[in-house]
Design a protein around this motif. Structure first.
Motif, PDB file in Angstrom:
ATOM      1  N   PRO A  11      -4.500 -39.338 -65.194  1.00 29.75           N
ATOM      2  CA  PRO A  11      -3.167 -40.047 -66.158  1.00 29.75           C
ATOM      3  C   PRO A  11      -4.331 -40.389 -68.214  1.00 29.75           C
ATOM      4  N   ILE A  12      -5.992 -40.357 -67.140  1.00 29.37           N
ATOM      5  CA  ILE A  12      -6.116 -40.612 -69.152  1.00 29.37           C
ATOM      6  C   ILE A  12      -6.465 -39.180 -70.420  1.00 29.37           C
ATOM      7  N   LEU A 123       2.467 -45.617 -68.106  1.00 34.20           N
ATOM      8  CA  LEU A 123       2.929 -44.100 -67.334  1.00 34.20           C
ATOM      9  C   LEU A 123       1.371 -44.483 -66.658  1.00 34.20           C
ATOM     10  N   GLY A 124       0.473 -44.376 -67.039  1.00 29.65           N
ATOM     11  CA  GLY A 124      -0.674 -44.516 -65.517  1.00 29.65           C
ATOM     12  C   GLY A 124      -1.145 -46.085 -64.555  1.00 29.65           C
ATOM     13  N   THR A 125      -0.023 -46.699 -65.446  1.00 29.06           N
ATOM     14  CA  THR A 125      -0.112 -47.655 -64.655  1.00 29.06           C
ATOM     15  C   THR A 125       1.036 -47.670 -63.867  1.00 29.06           C
ATOM     16  N   ILE A 126       2.511 -46.894 -63.618  1.00 23.36           N
ATOM     17  CA  ILE A 126       2.802 -46.684 -62.948  1.00 23.36           C
ATOM     18  C   ILE A 126       2.878 -45.513 -61.807  1.00 23.36           C
ATOM     19  N   ILE A 151      -5.487 -49.266 -58.053  1.00 25.87           N
ATOM     20  CA  ILE A 151      -5.958 -50.076 -58.925  1.00 25.87           C
ATOM     21  C   ILE A 151      -7.020 -49.736 -59.897  1.00 25.87           C
ATOM     22  N   SER A 152      -7.339 -48.992 -60.032  1.00 31.92           N
ATOM     23  CA  SER A 152      -8.627 -48.776 -61.423  1.00 31.92           C
ATOM     24  C   SER A 152      -7.938 -47.245 -61.680  1.00 31.92           C
ATOM     25  N   ILE A 153      -6.916 -46.532 -61.475  1.00 27.81           N
ATOM     26  CA  ILE A 153      -5.933 -45.443 -62.040  1.00 27.81           C
ATOM     27  C   ILE A 153      -4.602 -46.808 -63.063  1.00 27.81           C
ATOM     28  N   ALA A 154      -4.007 -47.631 -62.552  1.00 23.69           N
ATOM     29  CA  ALA A 154      -3.409 -48.505 -63.380  1.00 23.69           C
ATOM     30  C   ALA A 154      -3.953 -49.319 -64.519  1.00 23.69           C
TER      31      ALA A 154
END
Length: 203
Positions: A11-12, A123-126, A151-154
């Motif tokens: 997502p990044i 969106l990345g958090t979700i 957690i790191s993605i979010a």
């Protein structure tokens, strides 16, 4: 940096793309909205002096239109130098609208990036939260590595979205104010030119 990108997950990448586009627009607008490119100081006096000495010629109008955005507006007025003041003002307004459109180029994109980046971060958090809940086993236990990855993605995506959005919004507001200031200055100078040519004012 690569480690952070890997930890943030796929997502990044849309956020990184937005940041690259935003940096390009900011650099281009800084270059294009310089005073000497849009409204050079002393241009009015120079045009009035040349008009009084040599009058209006096609070569003079072409050269003036190529100097700057203000020069294009002056040239539009001088093309109708034999007409009434109202017609000259109308030609200035038409050229001014076209100039304002050029000055606002890419600003809509920059404003869109400022609005969209936090949403991409959300969106990345979700997606990160989905991964966290997706690795839960029947007993409620989860692999610590997979949990940390979710957690790191979010968190990384939320942070990067805000990091891209804040400067984009600041520069969008700055450039909008700069455009408004340049448009007003250009219109004032063009009206002065018409009044000088029509004999309503000396300088």
């Amino acid at each position: 940096m690569l480690a952070i990108i890997e930890a943030a997950g796929w997502p990044i990448w849309p956020i990184i793309l937005c940041s690259i586009v935003a940096v390009g627009i900011i650099g281009e607008r800084f270059w294009s909205l310089r005073q000497e490119v849009v409204a050079p100081r002393g241009l009015l006096a120079q045009v009035v002096q040349e008009y009084r000495q040599k009058g209006v010629s096609p070569a003079m109008l072409d050269q003036l239109a190529q100097t700057s955005l203000m020069g294009r507006i002056f040239a539009a007025a001088l093309r109708n130098v034999g007409s009434t003041r109202e017609i000259m003002r109308e030609s200035i307004e038409e050229a001014g609208r076209a100039a304002a459109h050029d000055l606002e180029r890419f600003l809509t994109t920059l404003g869109t990036i400022a609005t969209m980046s936090p949403l991409l971060g959300l969106l990345g958090t979700i997606i990160g939260m989905i991964e966290i809940f997706g690795v839960q086993g029947p007993t409620g236990m989860a692999n610590p590595g997979q949990l940390a990855h979710g957690i790191s993605i979010a968190l990384y995506n939320a942070a990067f979205g805000i990091i891209v959005a804040v400067p984009s919004l600041v520069f969008y507001r700055h450039f909008r104010a700069r455009v408004d200031s340049l448009v007003v200055e250009t219109e004032i100078q063009a009206v002065k030119l018409v009044e000088i040519i029509q004999g309503a004012r000396k300088a």
